[in-house]
Design an enzyme around this catalytic site. Structure first.
Site, mmCIF file in Angstrom:
data_model
loop_
_atom_site.group_PDB
_atom_site.id
_atom_site.type_symbol
_atom_site.label_atom_id
_atom_site.label_comp_id
_atom_site.label_asym_id
_atom_site.label_seq_id
_atom_site.Cartn_x
_atom_site.Cartn_y
_atom_site.Cartn_z
ATOM 1 N N GLU A 8 -10.357 4.124 8.174
ATOM 2 C CA GLU A 8 -9.119 4.814 8.585
ATOM 3 C C GLU A 8 -9.516 6.054 9.386
ATOM 4 O O GLU A 8 -9.400 7.197 8.934
ATOM 5 C CB GLU A 8 -8.281 5.223 7.360
ATOM 6 C CG GLU A 8 -6.906 5.745 7.747
ATOM 7 C CD GLU A 8 -6.109 6.278 6.558
ATOM 8 O OE1 GLU A 8 -6.679 6.402 5.462
ATOM 9 O OE2 GLU A 8 -4.912 6.575 6.746
ATOM 10 N N HIS A 66 0.840 -1.209 0.000
ATOM 11 C CA HIS A 66 0.000 0.000 0.000
ATOM 12 C C HIS A 66 0.871 1.253 0.000
ATOM 13 O O HIS A 66 1.463 1.617 1.010
ATOM 14 C CB HIS A 66 -0.907 0.006 1.241
ATOM 15 C CG HIS A 66 -1.885 1.141 1.264
ATOM 16 N ND1 HIS A 66 -3.247 0.951 1.349
ATOM 17 C CD2 HIS A 66 -1.714 2.485 1.226
ATOM 18 C CE1 HIS A 66 -3.867 2.119 1.357
ATOM 19 N NE2 HIS A 66 -2.945 3.081 1.283
ATOM 20 N N ASP A 87 2.622 3.382 2.613
ATOM 21 C CA ASP A 87 1.541 4.354 2.427
ATOM 22 C C ASP A 87 2.032 5.672 1.820
ATOM 23 O O ASP A 87 1.587 6.061 0.746
ATOM 24 C CB ASP A 87 0.806 4.613 3.752
ATOM 25 C CG ASP A 87 -0.615 5.139 3.542
ATOM 26 O OD1 ASP A 87 -1.036 5.292 2.370
ATOM 27 O OD2 ASP A 87 -1.304 5.393 4.537
ATOM 28 N N GLN A 120 -10.245 9.086 -4.187
ATOM 29 C CA GLN A 120 -9.924 9.707 -2.883
ATOM 30 C C GLN A 120 -11.047 10.600 -2.336
ATOM 31 O O GLN A 120 -11.262 10.677 -1.128
ATOM 32 C CB GLN A 120 -8.644 10.534 -3.030
ATOM 33 C CG GLN A 120 -8.326 11.421 -1.839
ATOM 34 C CD GLN A 120 -6.931 11.198 -1.290
ATOM 35 O OE1 GLN A 120 -5.964 11.015 -2.031
ATOM 36 N NE2 GLN A 120 -6.808 11.197 0.014
ATOM 37 N N HIS A 135 -9.545 1.765 1.163
ATOM 38 C CA HIS A 135 -9.179 2.473 2.389
ATOM 39 C C HIS A 135 -10.379 2.319 3.322
ATOM 40 O O HIS A 135 -11.424 2.932 3.101
ATOM 41 C CB HIS A 135 -8.937 3.957 2.102
ATOM 42 C CG HIS A 135 -7.607 4.255 1.481
ATOM 43 N ND1 HIS A 135 -7.236 3.798 0.246
ATOM 44 C CD2 HIS A 135 -6.552 4.987 1.948
ATOM 45 C CE1 HIS A 135 -6.007 4.225 -0.031
ATOM 46 N NE2 HIS A 135 -5.569 4.945 0.982
ATOM 47 N N HIS A 171 1.215 5.325 -2.196
ATOM 48 C CA HIS A 171 0.633 6.270 -3.165
ATOM 49 C C HIS A 171 1.791 6.855 -3.971
ATOM 50 O O HIS A 171 2.380 7.858 -3.569
ATOM 51 C CB HIS A 171 -0.130 7.390 -2.447
ATOM 52 C CG HIS A 171 -1.314 6.900 -1.667
ATOM 53 N ND1 HIS A 171 -2.612 7.111 -2.073
ATOM 54 C CD2 HIS A 171 -1.387 6.178 -0.519
ATOM 55 C CE1 HIS A 171 -3.435 6.550 -1.192
ATOM 56 N NE2 HIS A 171 -2.719 5.980 -0.244
#
Ligand code: FE2
Length: 403
Positions: A210, A55, A306, A149, A207, A57
C-alpha cells in the site's frame, strides 16, 4: 414468506421467491401465497445476495469526532493522530462506535464484514470486537483480522499480542510487510505470518504494497508462499496499490503467479484514491490496483470500505456501491456489461475472499435466505440512480434498522 415480483441477479423476467424456516425453498412465476403466509411485494426490483465488505477497520471507524481532524489528509498524519488516540481506547467506547458502524452497514445491505483490528499496542480493541462479533452474529457476520499495524518485527510486544489474539479467536492473521524496517524484514514477516496461519489454522489477509513505490513487491512473495504452502485461496492481499506503478512486463509475470497461487486481492478505492499519489506533483497516480486486468487473468478481486469517518478517511457511510463506483471509475470499467455485472465484486467475489462455504451464500433453493431487494430493475440502474434498498433480509427475516 413469499416475495413477489423480483428480478434475481439482473434477470429479465420477474420471479417470486418462497422462504421457509429462514431458507430459500422455491422460486418461480405466479407462486400463490399459502394461508397466513407473509407476502412482500418486490415491485420488479433487483434481488441480490448481501453485500460483503472485505476490508474495514471497525476499531477506528466513526472516531473522527474524538480523535481530532487530519488537516493534511495524508496517511502519515492519520497514523500520527490515531496513534495518540489509541493509547486511551476503552472496550466500551470501541464497541459503541463499532455497533453504530454495523448499523450503517445494515442500512446499506452489507451482511458480511472482515475487520482488521490493530493489536500493536494492546488487545483492548480486539477484545471489544471479539465480544461484539459474538453478540451480533445473528444479524451480521464479522471476521476479525489480528492486525500488527506497527509491523511484526518492530517489537517483541507486537508478536506477543499477535499470537495472543490468534489464540483468543481471531479468524485471520494480518501483516504489513511494506511498513517493516527493511525489505528483508518484510519478507521475513510474510513467512512468519504464513507459519502462524498454519499453526493456528487461520486465514491470511495482509496490507500489501500500500505505497506508490514500484519497488514494493511483497505481493509476489506472498503469492509464492500461498502457492508453496498450499494455503492458496485462504490468503488475501489488501490494497496492492504499488501494482499501479509496476511495468507491464513485470505485471504479466506477476499475474501468472497470482493465478497459480489462488490468492485473493482486495481493493479499497475510496481510501486509496485519497491516500495515494501524495508524493506526486503531476500527473498524480490514482492509488488503485489493476482490478480489470486481475479479473481478466482469473484472479479473484473484491473490495472494502477500509475506513469510515476516521483520521484516515473523513467521509463514508458503509455504502459498498459507493466504494464500487469509485473503483469502476478509476479502473475504466464503465462499459455497460462491466457496470451491470460489477455487483459480483461486492457480493460473490467478497464471499469467496472470506472463504464462505458456497452452500451458505447466494440465491438458490436450500441456501440461507439472505438478500437485498433494490429499487431498480438491474444493477446498472441501481448504480446509476442509487434509489436505495426496499428490503434487506437475513435468515428469512426483514432487518429492522431501527432496532
Ligand atoms: Fe486497511
Amino acid at each position: 414468506m413469499l416475495i413477489k415480483n423480483v428480478r434475481i441477479e439482473n434477470a429479465e423476467i420477474e420471479s417470486d421467491v418462497r422462504i421457509t424456516d429462514g431458507m430459500f425453498c422455491e422460486t418461480g412465476q405466479n407462486l400463490k401465497a399459502a394461508d397466513n403466509e407473509e407476502v412482500i411485494e418486490g415491485n420488479g426490483g433487483l434481488m441480490l445476495p448481501p453485500f460483503v465488505d472485505c476490508h474495514v477497520h471497525l476499531d477506528t471507524c466513526l472516531s473522527l469526532d474524538d480523535t481530532g481532524v487530519n488537516h493534511s489528509g495524508t496517511l502519515f498524519e492519520g497514523i500520527q493522530v490515531w496513534s495518540e488516540y489509541r493509547k486511551n481506547l476503552t472496550k466500551d467506547e470501541v464497541q459503541k462506535r463499532a455497533l453504530r458502524t454495523l448499523k450503517l452497514y445494515q442500512e446499506k445491505g452489507v451482511q458480511f464484514v472482515r475487520s482488521h483490528v490493530d493489536i500493536s499496542n494492546d488487545l483492548t480493541a480486539f477484545q471489544a470486537l471479539l465480544e461484539l462479533k459474538e453478540k451480533v452474529a445473528d444479524e451480521i457476520e464479522i471476521q476479525l483480522v489480528a492486525f500488527p499495524q506497527d509491523g511484526i518485527f518492530t517489537s517483541e510486544k507486537v508478536r506477543k499480542n499477535l499470537n495472543e489474539a490468534l489464540s483468543m479467536g481471531a479468524d485471520v492473521v494480518g501483516g504489513i510487510p511494506h511498513f517493516e524496517l527493511t525489505r528483508e524484514h518484510g519478507n521475513r514477516s510474510i513467512r512468519y505470518i504464513m507459519e502462524l496461519a498454519q499453526k493456528y489454522d487461520k486465514l491470511v489477509d495482509i496490507h500489501c504494497d500500500e505505497i506508490d513505490d514500484e519497488q514494493s513487491r511483497f505481493l509476489e512473495v506472498l503469492a509464492a508462499e500461498a502457492y508453496e504452502t498450499g494455503l492458496g485461496k485462504k490468503v488475501s492481499a489488501s490494497h496492492t496499490t504499488a501494482m499501479h506503478s509496476y511495468n507491464d512486463a513485470y505485471c504479466s509475470k506477476l499475474f501468472r503467479v497470482l493465478h497459480m497461487s489462488g490468492i485473493n486481492i482486495i481493493a479499497n478505492p475510496l481510501v486509496n484514491v485519497n491516500l495515494q499519489g501524495r508524493f506526486d506533483t503531476y500527473p498524480k497516480r490514482r492509488g488503485i490496483t489493476r482490478i480489470k486486468e486481475l479479473l481478466d487473468n482469473g484472479v479473484n478481486v473484491s473490495m472494502g470500505h477500509d475506513d469510515i469517518y476516521d483520521p484516515f478517511y473523513p467521509l463514508g457511510n458503509g455504502d459498498m456501491t459507493e466504494v464500487l463506483s469509485m473503483g469502476l471509475h478509476l479502473c475504466h470499467m464503465m462499459g455497460y456489461r462491466e457496470l451491470n455485472q460489477s455487483y459480483r465484486i461486492i457480493t460473490y467475489n467478497g464471499a469467496d475472499t472470506l472463504n464462505l462455504e458456497p452452500e451458505r451464500y447466494g440465491i438458490a433453493v436450500g441456501k440461507p435466505a439472505n438478500f437485498n431487494i433494490f429499487n431498480g430493475r438491474d444493477f446498472f440502474e441501481v448504480l446509476q440512480k442509487r434509489n436505495g434498498i426496499q428490503y434487506s433480509v437475513r435468515n428469512g427475516k426483514v432487518i429492522n434498522i431501527e432496532n
